[in-house]
Scaffold this motif. Structure first.
Motif, PDB file in Angstrom:
ATOM      1  N   ASP A   1     -16.285 -77.378  63.425  1.00  0.00           N
ATOM      2  CA  ASP A   1     -15.964 -77.823  64.783  1.00  0.00           C
ATOM      3  C   ASP A   1     -14.867 -78.878  64.766  1.00  0.00           C
ATOM      4  O   ASP A   1     -13.944 -78.845  65.593  1.00  0.00           O
ATOM      5  CB  ASP A   1     -17.221 -78.392  65.465  1.00  0.00           C
ATOM      6  N   LEU A   2     -14.961 -79.824  63.827  1.00  0.00           N
ATOM      7  CA  LEU A   2     -13.956 -80.887  63.761  1.00  0.00           C
ATOM      8  C   LEU A   2     -12.603 -80.330  63.340  1.00  0.00           C
ATOM      9  O   LEU A   2     -11.558 -80.704  63.905  1.00  0.00           O
ATOM     10  CB  LEU A   2     -14.401 -81.979  62.793  1.00  0.00           C
ATOM     11  N   GLN A   3     -12.588 -79.425  62.386  1.00  0.00           N
ATOM     12  CA  GLN A   3     -11.324 -78.826  61.947  1.00  0.00           C
ATOM     13  C   GLN A   3     -10.672 -78.025  63.071  1.00  0.00           C
ATOM     14  O   GLN A   3      -9.452 -78.098  63.273  1.00  0.00           O
ATOM     15  CB  GLN A   3     -11.573 -77.942  60.725  1.00  0.00           C
ATOM     16  N   ASN A   4     -11.480 -77.294  63.818  1.00  0.00           N
ATOM     17  CA  ASN A   4     -10.932 -76.514  64.935  1.00  0.00           C
ATOM     18  C   ASN A   4     -10.418 -77.428  66.045  1.00  0.00           C
ATOM     19  O   ASN A   4      -9.383 -77.137  66.657  1.00  0.00           O
ATOM     20  CB  ASN A   4     -12.003 -75.575  65.491  1.00  0.00           C
ATOM     21  N   LYS A   5     -11.130 -78.509  66.307  1.00  0.00           N
ATOM     22  CA  LYS A   5     -10.660 -79.440  67.329  1.00  0.00           C
ATOM     23  C   LYS A   5      -9.358 -80.111  66.887  1.00  0.00           C
ATOM     24  O   LYS A   5      -8.434 -80.281  67.698  1.00  0.00           O
ATOM     25  CB  LYS A   5     -11.718 -80.504  67.640  1.00  0.00           C
ATOM     26  N   HIS A   6      -9.269 -80.455  65.620  1.00  0.00           N
ATOM     27  CA  HIS A   6      -8.035 -81.052  65.102  1.00  0.00           C
ATOM     28  C   HIS A   6      -6.855 -80.106  65.310  1.00  0.00           C
ATOM     29  O   HIS A   6      -5.785 -80.515  65.778  1.00  0.00           O
ATOM     30  CB  HIS A   6      -8.203 -81.378  63.616  1.00  0.00           C
TER      31      HIS A   6
END
Length: 323
Positions: free
Chosen positions: A192-197
């Motif tokens: 989730d964090l990688q996709n948001k980044h």
């Protein structure tokens, strides 16, 4: 109401937990509402009206890596609708199918987000309120109950499979079968964090991109504790995972519960060790604690009654209105 009796085909905590994750959920026609937050971010909620203006509004909070479309949320909203209760399911930041605008996300102590959402709902239509939280959402809920300015509106609260002591639960997920739950949550949070980044990079939101990049590489994180220490804590103003767990574990807030509160937990919860739970002398006299022999983590299906949990919660809500 029939007592909880585990079906022969779901004999253990792991199977009840997995059953809930894979259970067929009812199809609901809900109304999505976006609520703007003070920091420029947003929260999406999903409303299911039932024409119950003469009854409390029921507000639901999902768990870690969940959303308003989690099977337990849909099942509860369906049951509430059938009983004539309007309900609102909150998606924690970034959980509604659209990345939130800021680097910050949700965590086990994000009670301020709940307060802002409740404030928006009460401003639009002041009314009595019942709140239900599951897993991480239950932890947030109990913390919020101790802080909220909406105590006069509250009528009842329900906490299901609450971790209560975040440090002990994280330690539990480092070993044995529970290790695989920890790996699942870690993978979901990291993805989730990688996709948001990547989404923030595409939008050119440089300040928020930099906040995520300053956290360093994520590939070396092996446990949920690692993620909370390297990501959750610094993003949300904590000194580290230990400080985050200490300040946000809801066990310390259960004594301040201002309304009748039902705590539902199972002895065979594979994620939450028994020592996480508050002792009787730590809880408010308003708390009814039901520690059941079966149920897993947010499972609680019973022989011949898959909706045992939803019926139990509804009965508690209705009894609370009579007291």
């Amino acid at each position: 109401m029939a007592a909880l009796s585990a079906p022969w085909w779901l004999p253990g905590g792991h199977l009840q937990t997995i059953w809930r994750k894979l259970a067929t959920a009812p199809t609901l026609i809900r109304q999505r509402q976006r609520i703007e937050l003070a920091d420029g971010d947003f929260i999406d909620v999903d409303r299911l009206p039932a024409g119950g203006d003469n009854k409390p509004l029921v507000f639901l909070l999902h768990g870690l890596a969940g959303c308003s479309a989690s099977p337990y949320i849909l099942a509860m909203q369906h049951t509430l609708h059938s009983a004539g209760y309007d309900s609102v399911a909150m998606n924690l930041r970034g959980c509604s199918g659209e990345h939130n605008r800021l680097a910050v996300a949700y965590h086990s102590g994000c009670s301020d987000d709940v307060e802002q959402v409740i404030a928006a709902l009460m401003a639009a239509q002041p009314r009595p309120l019942v709140v239900i939280g599951y897993s991480l959402g239950a932890n947030v809920l109990i913390k919020w109950l101790s802080e909220t300015g909406f105590k006069p509106q509250l009528r009842a609260a329900v906490s299901v499979s609450n971790p209560f002591s975040l440090d002990l639960c994280c330690a539990q997920m480092k070993t044995g079968m529970a290790y695989w739950y920890g790996r699942y949550f870690l993978r979901r949070l990291r993805t989730d964090l990688q996709n948001k980044h990547a989404d923030l990079v595409r939008q050119g939101v440089d300040d928020e991109v930099q906040r995520i990049q300053q956290l360093g590489p994520l590939d070396g994180l092996q446990t949920l504790w690692d993620f909370d220490d390297a990501v959750t804590a610094p993003l949300h103003g904590f000194a580290g995972a230990e400080d985050y767990y200490l300040r946000c574990s809801s066990r310390q807030f259960i004594a301040d519960t201002p309304v009748p509160t039902l705590v539902v937990h199972s002895h065979n919860d594979p994620i939450i060790p028994p020592q996480s739970l508050p002792r009787a002398d730590e809880m408010s006299s308003l708390v009814s604690c039901e520690i059941l022999p079966f149920g897993g983590h947010v499972g609680f299906t019973s022989k011949g009654q898959n909706d045992w949990l939803e019926r139990r919660i509804l009965r508690f809500i209705e009894q609370s209105q009579l007291s």
